[in-house]
Design an enzyme around this catalytic site. Sequence first.
Site, PDB file in Angstrom:
ATOM      1  N   GLY A 113       0.850  43.215 -16.407  1.00 62.64           N
ATOM      2  CA  GLY A 113      -0.374  44.194 -15.619  1.00 62.64           C
ATOM      3  C   GLY A 113      -0.958  43.736 -14.649  1.00 62.64           C
ATOM      4  N   GLN A 152      -7.047  41.816  -8.173  1.00 59.61           N
ATOM      5  CA  GLN A 152      -6.514  40.599  -8.634  1.00 59.61           C
ATOM      6  C   GLN A 152      -5.567  39.827  -7.229  1.00 59.61           C
ATOM      7  OE1 GLN A 152      -4.953  41.866 -12.795  1.00 59.61           O
ATOM      8  NE2 GLN A 152      -5.196  39.726 -12.831  1.00 59.61           N
ATOM      9  N   CYS A 205      -4.693  36.777 -18.824  1.00 53.60           N
ATOM     10  CA  CYS A 205      -5.035  37.302 -17.778  1.00 53.60           C
ATOM     11  C   CYS A 205      -4.328  36.422 -16.515  1.00 53.60           C
ATOM     12  CB  CYS A 205      -6.769  37.405 -17.420  1.00 53.60           C
ATOM     13  SG  CYS A 205      -6.948  38.218 -15.900  1.00 53.60           S
ATOM     14  N   LEU A 206      -3.669  37.028 -15.643  1.00 51.89           N
ATOM     15  CA  LEU A 206      -3.210  36.372 -14.539  1.00 51.89           C
ATOM     16  C   LEU A 206      -4.087  35.781 -13.554  1.00 51.89           C
ATOM     17  CD1 LEU A 206      -0.688  39.153 -13.170  1.00 51.89           C
ATOM     18  CD2 LEU A 206      -0.374  37.093 -14.579  1.00 51.89           C
ATOM     19  N   HIS A 234      -7.359  46.430 -20.684  1.00 51.53           N
ATOM     20  CA  HIS A 234      -7.611  45.307 -19.648  1.00 51.53           C
ATOM     21  C   HIS A 234      -7.727  45.705 -18.409  1.00 51.53           C
ATOM     22  CE1 HIS A 234      -6.780  40.861 -18.975  1.00 51.53           C
ATOM     23  NE2 HIS A 234      -6.275  41.396 -17.684  1.00 51.53           N
ATOM     24  N   GLU A 235      -6.581  46.313 -17.863  1.00 48.48           N
ATOM     25  CA  GLU A 235      -6.614  46.722 -16.480  1.00 48.48           C
ATOM     26  C   GLU A 235      -7.648  47.551 -15.906  1.00 48.48           C
ATOM     27  OE1 GLU A 235      -4.595  44.952 -14.790  1.00 48.48           O
ATOM     28  OE2 GLU A 235      -3.414  44.244 -16.576  1.00 48.48           O
ATOM     29  N   HIS A 278     -10.683  45.472 -15.314  1.00 48.10           N
ATOM     30  CA  HIS A 278     -10.403  44.545 -13.953  1.00 48.10           C
ATOM     31  C   HIS A 278     -11.098  45.787 -12.813  1.00 48.10           C
ATOM     32  CE1 HIS A 278      -8.631  41.058 -14.216  1.00 48.10           C
ATOM     33  NE2 HIS A 278      -7.586  41.495 -15.038  1.00 48.10           N
TER      34      HIS A 278
END
Length: 171
Positions: A45, A50, A88-89, A130-131, A134
């Site tokens: 995701g 991000q 997380c990225l 999670h997304e 963000h």
Amino acid sequence: MARDIVIWPNKVLSTPTKPVTDFGESLTKLLDEMFEAMKEAEGIGIAANQIGVPLRLSWVGREDGTFFEIINPQILEKSGPVTLEEGCLSVPDLFEKTPRFHKVKVKYQDRTGAWHELEAEGKLAHVLQHEIGHLDGFVFVDLLSGLKRGLAMEKMKKLQKALKRRKNEDE
């Protein structure tokens, strides 16, 4: 070439994103760039902030390996508190047990502007939370203890310096 992933603690990650109002070609281009960055980083995701774009849209991975976009999402319901390991990225190489919910109901738009509702549980519910987090200006480390968050911040600041040094060397 895929856009760079923003590393936490960058201000764009802690600022709530703005609603998407233009569902034209620029949105399609941004979704493509986000998808490319997510795939290159081997993520499940990615949110627009991000890659440094403060708009309310994200890609979400399903358990079968496919992805779909969510635009202007809202969590309508959540139930069944659960603690899951999360990464997380924007916080690379850090995985921690994080409080979430087992089941969520989400309302969102697709790239055409059409509204959808989705009830999800398990891993899909986890990725959605999670997304959307963000997009609301939160990173999963915000849900951790102060000590763990502080250690993560030290690690990410060192990574940011190393990436900046590497970029300067490449120029």
